[in-house]
Design a protein around this motif. Sequence first.
Motif, PDB file in Angstrom:
ATOM      1  N   PHE A  29      -0.366   5.056   4.604  1.00 51.99           N
ATOM      2  CA  PHE A  29      -1.504   6.029   5.472  1.00 51.99           C
ATOM      3  C   PHE A  29      -1.051   6.946   6.169  1.00 51.99           C
ATOM      4  O   PHE A  29      -1.889   8.059   5.830  1.00 51.99           O
ATOM      5  N   MET A  32       0.392   9.151   3.397  1.00 51.75           N
ATOM      6  CA  MET A  32      -0.953   9.898   2.255  1.00 51.75           C
ATOM      7  C   MET A  32      -1.867  11.528   2.875  1.00 51.75           C
ATOM      8  O   MET A  32      -1.711  12.318   3.100  1.00 51.75           O
ATOM      9  N   ALA A  33      -2.183  10.767   4.859  1.00 51.08           N
ATOM     10  CA  ALA A  33      -2.675  11.695   5.591  1.00 51.08           C
ATOM     11  C   ALA A  33      -2.358  13.199   5.897  1.00 51.08           C
ATOM     12  O   ALA A  33      -2.486  14.596   6.001  1.00 51.08           O
ATOM     13  N   LEU A 102      -7.410  10.676   9.939  1.00 43.22           N
ATOM     14  CA  LEU A 102      -7.562  11.104   8.194  1.00 43.22           C
ATOM     15  C   LEU A 102      -6.771   8.923   8.138  1.00 43.22           C
ATOM     16  O   LEU A 102      -7.314   8.376   7.039  1.00 43.22           O
ATOM     17  N   SER A 103      -5.756   9.010   8.545  1.00 44.58           N
ATOM     18  CA  SER A 103      -5.363   8.475   8.489  1.00 44.58           C
ATOM     19  C   SER A 103      -5.487   6.837   8.777  1.00 44.58           C
ATOM     20  O   SER A 103      -6.181   5.295   7.744  1.00 44.58           O
ATOM     21  N   ILE A 106      -8.657   6.948   5.404  1.00 48.20           N
ATOM     22  CA  ILE A 106      -8.036   5.823   4.018  1.00 48.20           C
ATOM     23  C   ILE A 106      -7.264   4.900   3.991  1.00 48.20           C
ATOM     24  O   ILE A 106      -8.809   4.245   3.677  1.00 48.20           O
TER      25      ILE A 106
END
Length: 128
Positions: A29, A32-33, A102-103, A106
């Motif tokens: 996560f 990805m963030a 953001l993680s 998500i």
Amino acid sequence: MVHGPGMVFGLGAAAILGFLLALFIAALFLWMAAKLIGIKNASIGKAMIAILGGGILGALIGAIVGAVFQPLGPILGFLANLWVIKAVFDTDWLRAFLAWILSAVIAAMVMGILVLLGVLTIGALAAL
């Protein structure tokens, strides 16, 4: 059924595997963030280091400072966690904070989707 030391070793192995799986998922996560934020040198390995190092350092600083001055402990623990993300990804404070937020977003979205799929699956099974 296993009794004695075999059961203890099995539980220990399951705990270690569960920890490593949770570490990998949290790192996924964060990775990805970081990619979505635009951190160029983000990788899964760096995300795993940031998750593990940030968690350990944040917990230590939060506990030590919290024992002396309680209101400041969680704040400094969070800042230590953020500093580890900043240092590992070699980025600025804003991008580190945005990657952290953001993680979490998500992760919440993935959990929400999994909950919906679980509810829909139980509803489909009840219709049988």
